[in-house]
Design a protein around this motif. Structure first.
Motif, PDB file in Angstrom:
ATOM      1  N   TYR A  11       6.953 -21.596  -3.453  1.00 40.66           N
ATOM      2  CA  TYR A  11       7.359 -20.196  -3.540  1.00 40.66           C
ATOM      3  C   TYR A  11       8.734 -19.956  -2.924  1.00 40.66           C
ATOM      4  CZ  TYR A  11       6.639 -17.824   0.963  1.00 40.66           C
ATOM      5  OH  TYR A  11       6.780 -17.367   2.239  1.00 40.66           O
ATOM      6  N   GLU A 154      14.568 -19.633   5.591  1.00 40.64           N
ATOM      7  CA  GLU A 154      14.068 -18.494   4.797  1.00 40.64           C
ATOM      8  C   GLU A 154      13.172 -17.634   5.669  1.00 40.64           C
ATOM      9  OE1 GLU A 154      10.752 -18.025   3.880  1.00 40.64           O
ATOM     10  OE2 GLU A 154       9.918 -19.868   4.716  1.00 40.64           O
ATOM     11  N   LEU A 156      11.030 -15.271   3.994  1.00 41.40           N
ATOM     12  CA  LEU A 156      10.357 -14.556   2.907  1.00 41.40           C
ATOM     13  C   LEU A 156       8.874 -14.391   3.204  1.00 41.40           C
ATOM     14  CD1 LEU A 156      11.837 -16.626  -0.072  1.00 41.40           C
ATOM     15  CD2 LEU A 156      12.842 -14.633   1.079  1.00 41.40           C
ATOM     16  N   ARG A 157       8.378 -13.171   2.963  1.00 43.19           N
ATOM     17  CA  ARG A 157       6.939 -12.945   3.077  1.00 43.19           C
ATOM     18  C   ARG A 157       6.316 -13.101   1.699  1.00 43.19           C
ATOM     19  NH1 ARG A 157       7.355  -7.009   4.933  1.00 43.19           N
ATOM     20  NH2 ARG A 157       9.050  -7.294   3.461  1.00 43.19           N
ATOM     21  N   GLU A 158       5.228 -13.838   1.617  1.00 40.50           N
ATOM     22  CA  GLU A 158       4.536 -13.939   0.334  1.00 40.50           C
ATOM     23  C   GLU A 158       4.083 -12.545  -0.059  1.00 40.50           C
ATOM     24  OE1 GLU A 158       1.609 -17.052  -0.176  1.00 40.50           O
ATOM     25  OE2 GLU A 158       2.653 -18.225   1.328  1.00 40.50           O
ATOM     26  N   LEU A 214       6.248 -13.072  15.832  1.00 39.86           N
ATOM     27  CA  LEU A 214       5.407 -12.200  15.005  1.00 39.86           C
ATOM     28  C   LEU A 214       3.935 -12.568  15.177  1.00 39.86           C
ATOM     29  CD1 LEU A 214       7.679 -12.129  11.830  1.00 39.86           C
ATOM     30  CD2 LEU A 214       7.302 -10.267  13.457  1.00 39.86           C
ATOM     31  N   ILE A 218       0.618 -10.325  16.759  1.00 39.86           N
ATOM     32  CA  ILE A 218      -0.703 -10.157  16.127  1.00 39.86           C
ATOM     33  C   ILE A 218      -1.803 -10.586  17.094  1.00 39.86           C
ATOM     34  CG2 ILE A 218      -2.160 -10.857  14.191  1.00 39.86           C
ATOM     35  CD1 ILE A 218       0.490 -11.297  12.594  1.00 39.86           C
ATOM     36  N   LEU A 253       1.755  -4.851  14.353  1.00 40.88           N
ATOM     37  CA  LEU A 253       0.855  -4.429  15.437  1.00 40.88           C
ATOM     38  C   LEU A 253      -0.542  -4.164  14.889  1.00 40.88           C
ATOM     39  CD1 LEU A 253       3.085  -1.954  17.523  1.00 40.88           C
ATOM     40  CD2 LEU A 253       2.583  -4.352  17.998  1.00 40.88           C
ATOM     41  N   GLY A 258      -6.746 -11.404  12.309  1.00 40.09           N
ATOM     42  CA  GLY A 258      -5.663 -12.307  12.689  1.00 40.09           C
ATOM     43  C   GLY A 258      -4.843 -12.806  11.516  1.00 40.09           C
ATOM     44  N   PHE A 259      -3.959 -13.739  11.841  1.00 44.23           N
ATOM     45  CA  PHE A 259      -3.010 -14.208  10.835  1.00 44.23           C
ATOM     46  C   PHE A 259      -3.468 -15.487  10.169  1.00 44.23           C
ATOM     47  CE2 PHE A 259      -1.499 -15.769  15.006  1.00 44.23           C
ATOM     48  CZ  PHE A 259      -1.456 -17.134  14.780  1.00 44.23           C
ATOM     49  N   GLY A 260      -3.037 -15.643   8.906  1.00 48.86           N
ATOM     50  CA  GLY A 260      -3.256 -16.886   8.169  1.00 48.86           C
ATOM     51  C   GLY A 260      -1.979 -17.187   7.415  1.00 48.86           C
ATOM     52  N   CYS A 263       2.648 -20.167   6.832  1.00 45.99           N
ATOM     53  CA  CYS A 263       3.713 -20.272   7.841  1.00 45.99           C
ATOM     54  C   CYS A 263       3.259 -20.111   9.284  1.00 45.99           C
ATOM     55  CB  CYS A 263       4.802 -19.251   7.538  1.00 45.99           C
ATOM     56  SG  CYS A 263       5.728 -19.678   6.069  1.00 45.99           S
ATOM     57  N   PHE A 322      -5.114 -14.859   1.881  1.00 54.20           N
ATOM     58  CA  PHE A 322      -4.828 -14.655   3.308  1.00 54.20           C
ATOM     59  C   PHE A 322      -4.208 -13.288   3.575  1.00 54.20           C
ATOM     60  CE2 PHE A 322      -0.338 -14.905   4.561  1.00 54.20           C
ATOM     61  CZ  PHE A 322       0.285 -15.343   3.401  1.00 54.20           C
ATOM     62  N   ARG A 412      -9.951  -5.377   8.525  1.00 49.90           N
ATOM     63  CA  ARG A 412      -8.543  -4.922   8.478  1.00 49.90           C
ATOM     64  C   ARG A 412      -8.395  -3.455   8.875  1.00 49.90           C
ATOM     65  NH1 ARG A 412      -5.605  -9.544   8.609  1.00 49.90           N
ATOM     66  NH2 ARG A 412      -6.372 -11.018   7.093  1.00 49.90           N
TER      67      ARG A 412
HETATM   68  C1  UDX Z   1       5.500 -14.984   7.242  1.00 48.03           C
HETATM   69  C2  UDX Z   1       6.803 -14.358   7.774  1.00 48.03           C
HETATM   70  O1  UDX Z   1       6.672 -12.935   7.766  1.00 48.03           O
HETATM   71  C3  UDX Z   1       7.987 -14.798   6.940  1.00 48.03           C
HETATM   72  O2  UDX Z   1       9.188 -14.300   7.504  1.00 48.03           O
HETATM   73  C4  UDX Z   1       8.027 -16.335   6.933  1.00 48.03           C
HETATM   74  O3  UDX Z   1       9.101 -16.815   6.212  1.00 48.03           O
HETATM   75  C5  UDX Z   1       6.729 -16.890   6.388  1.00 48.03           C
HETATM   76  O4  UDX Z   1       5.646 -16.400   7.191  1.00 48.03           O
HETATM   77  P1  UDX Z   1       3.781 -14.525   5.268  1.00 48.03           P
HETATM   78  O5  UDX Z   1       2.984 -15.639   5.853  1.00 48.03           O
HETATM   79  O6  UDX Z   1       4.002 -14.487   3.807  1.00 48.03           O
HETATM   80  O7  UDX Z   1       5.252 -14.477   5.936  1.00 48.03           O
HETATM   81  O8  UDX Z   1       3.048 -13.164   5.612  1.00 48.03           O
HETATM   82  P2  UDX Z   1       3.157 -11.948   6.641  1.00 48.03           P
HETATM   83  O9  UDX Z   1       3.228 -10.691   5.861  1.00 48.03           O
HETATM   84  O10 UDX Z   1       4.190 -12.139   7.658  1.00 48.03           O
HETATM   85  O11 UDX Z   1       1.705 -12.000   7.299  1.00 48.03           O
HETATM   86  C6  UDX Z   1       1.229 -13.161   7.964  1.00 48.03           C
HETATM   87  C7  UDX Z   1      -0.186 -12.959   8.451  1.00 48.03           C
HETATM   88  O12 UDX Z   1      -0.246 -12.026   9.505  1.00 48.03           O
HETATM   89  C8  UDX Z   1      -1.149 -12.435   7.374  1.00 48.03           C
HETATM   90  O13 UDX Z   1      -2.358 -13.155   7.504  1.00 48.03           O
HETATM   91  C9  UDX Z   1      -1.350 -10.987   7.749  1.00 48.03           C
HETATM   92  O14 UDX Z   1      -2.599 -10.496   7.342  1.00 48.03           O
HETATM   93  C10 UDX Z   1      -1.237 -11.044   9.263  1.00 48.03           C
HETATM   94  N1  UDX Z   1      -0.801  -9.792   9.889  1.00 48.03           N
HETATM   95  C11 UDX Z   1       0.456  -9.303   9.647  1.00 48.03           C
HETATM   96  C12 UDX Z   1      -1.646  -9.127  10.774  1.00 48.03           C
HETATM   97  O15 UDX Z   1      -2.782  -9.569  11.021  1.00 48.03           O
HETATM   98  N2  UDX Z   1      -1.197  -8.002  11.390  1.00 48.03           N
HETATM   99  C13 UDX Z   1       0.036  -7.481  11.175  1.00 48.03           C
HETATM  100  O16 UDX Z   1       0.367  -6.446  11.786  1.00 48.03           O
HETATM  101  C14 UDX Z   1       0.891  -8.155  10.264  1.00 48.03           C
END
Ligand code: UDX
Length: 453
Positions: A11, A154, A156-158, A214, A218, A253, A258-260, A263, A322, A412
């Motif tokens: 991507y 980069e 970029l956010r997916e 970032l 989270i 915030l 959580g995050f997946g 990246c 994710f 969420r």
């Molecule tokens: C991220 C970075 O934002 C981007 O700059 C980098 O190049 C690649 O990694 P991406 O993984 O596409 O991008 O998604 P992003 O929108 O940043 O969200 C990452 C994860 O955090 C997701 O699982 C999302 O659900 C979670 N998230 C995000 C939260 O749980 N809370 C938030 O407030 C924001």
């Protein structure tokens, strides 16, 4: 019009190729995956990213975009070569650079000695990779082929990758040579973004530190959400109040499961690995990862607690990707949560607008459904995992009526607890808990009404 080669058509590579073609350059994408290149040359996008398929088709027609498996078709004519191959997590937690090294070797062997080629690392690569790539190019290229190596990470956010590529907050260019930096900066001129010029290593580090920051926000909010759960506070109000402080800002915030993604987990692990290599114990980064894992586990415990006995229960899982607007399942919370539910003896019925095909391959035990209502049919609990926009405007009375139970666990924090309770659901969010609020009210403690979102 400049000649650009983009190595790697994931991507990042595809968005890079499409945006630079759109900016008027001639771009050739290279990938060793012949099947992917066949799909791309047939005008098809191998990934789901909003707007990408149309843009690829548009520039396939304008003739500014082509794809090949042969480095010799792309590299000799290129003034700029972007390396966009993946850097997955290796066995030791550090970034696995096999693909980067292979790409650098193939680029080196195809370099044209007749002109200088600027090789740009766009993939996320550990600090020091730029120098390692320069060494490979030096060794494997013909002695007289001039080149320079630049780090240009980069961000970029997916799901919004094209928007981010056309409207970057900043463009980071790391190189020891001001003339090379200026040449890369000129490529980005059409996008009108601020350019930040740094050393090669600083550019590499900026990428890791940005993602780690970032991810930390989270996990920090996950921790605050747990505390809110215990104290009867709505974490969404807390996040709004925090975000109004300009030093904090409102983004990233949102507490939840959580995050997946491809990246954050990978990059935080790789940064922790780099820290250990540099003989520093990155306590905060380890905690960020552990809190993120715990967010998934505690979500399942919450479902289990509310359903009573998870063995034999039927759980509807809404959303698998994710995050919304992608079919990407890499490190998706849904995978851990579903595996945990299945291992405890639950039946899982799932729906996702685009990620079900990918999910079927890794989780064949799940019952995949045609829509949210079908997934909820006969369920003891609904678990919202991915906050797709289309999941907002629903007939909740119908959802309630097709379920066997009434538990709704919102990973969420999408819905209003009071409205969900009024519909007959036993509703829980993450850091948003009506029961605790009610019990405080019962105890005579004044409690503000929950906000609606
Ligand atoms: C991220 C970075 O934002 C981007 O700059 C980098 O190049 C690649 O990694 P991406 O993984 O596409 O991008 O998604 P992003 O929108 O940043 O969200 C990452 C994860 O955090 C997701 O699982 C999302 O659900 C979670 N998230 C995000 C939260 O749980 N809370 C938030 O407030 C924001």
């Amino acid at each position: 019009m400049r000649n650009i080669a983009v190595v790697g058509t994931g991507y990042v590579g595809l968005c890079t190729a499409a945006t630079f073609a759109h900016a008027g350059n001639r771009v050739v994408g290279v990938d060793v995956d012949a099947e992917k290149i066949a799909r791309l040359t047939a005008g098809e996008s191998p990934i789901f990213e909003p707007g990408l398929a149309q843009l690829l088709r548009e520039h396939w027609r304008t003739g500014r975009l082509a794809f090949t498996t042969d480095y010799a078709d792309a590299i000799p004519a290129a003034d700029f070569v972007f390396i966009c191959v993946d850097t997955p997590t290796g066995a030791n937690g550090g970034a696995d650079l096999h693909h980067v090294r292979a790409a650098a070797g193939s680029i080196a062997r195809a370099l044209d000695p007749g002109h200088r080629t600027i090789v740009i690392d766009k993939s996320t690569m550990p600090v020091g990779s730029g120098e390692a790539i320069a060494a490979i190019l030096h060794e494997a290229s013909r002695a007289d082929a001039p080149f320079a190596v630049v780090s240009n990470p980069e961000f970029l956010r997916e799901g919004s990758a094209l928007h981010d590529a056309f409207h970057p907050d900043r463009v980071v260019i790391g190189s020891g040579d001001p003339a090379v930096t200026a040449a890369v900066a000129a490529l980005y001129e059409p996008f009108g973004a601020p350019i930040y010029r740094t050393s090669l290593r600083a550019a590499e580090m900026i990428k890791y530190a940005s993602n780690a920051m970032l991810a930390t926000r989270i996990s920090f909010m996950s921790e605050i959400a747990h505390i809110c759960d215990g104290l009867g506070v709505d974490v969404r109000e807390v996040a709004t109040g925090m975000g109004m402080d300009t030093r904090i800002g409102p983004q990233f915030l949102k507490a939840g499961i959580g995050f997946g993604g491809s990246c954050f987990p990978k990059d935080v692990k790789a940064l922790a690995f780099m820290a250990e290599e540099a003989e520093y114990t990155p306590q905060l980064l380890h905690a960020v990862l552990e809190i993120n894992r715990e967010a998934r586990r505690s979500f399942v415990r919450k479902i289990s607690h509310l359903v009573g006995d998870i063995e034999g229960a039927t759980i509807a899982v809404w959303g698998l990707a994710f995050k919304p607007d992608t079919d990407d399942l890499r490190e998706a919370p849904s995978l851990d949560i579903i595996r945990d539910l299945l291992s405890r003896g639950a039946t899982v019925r799932a729906f996702d607008p685009v990620a079900m095909e990918a999910a079927r391959r890794v989780l064949p035990e799940v019952v995949y459904c045609a829509d949210l209502y079908q997934a909820a049919t006969g369920a003891d609990a609904v678990a919202l995992i991915t906050e797709w926009d289309t999941f907002r405007a629903l007939d909740f009375a119908l959802v309630r009526s097709v379920m066997r139970g009434q538990v709704f666990v919102d990973g969420r924090n999408q819905f209003d607890p009071t409205a969900m309770a009024a519909l007959g659901f036993t509703y829980r969010g993450v850091g948003v808990s009506l029961v605790q609020v009610a019990s405080l009210a019962d105890a005579g403690v004044p409690v503000p009404a929950p906000v609606s979102v």
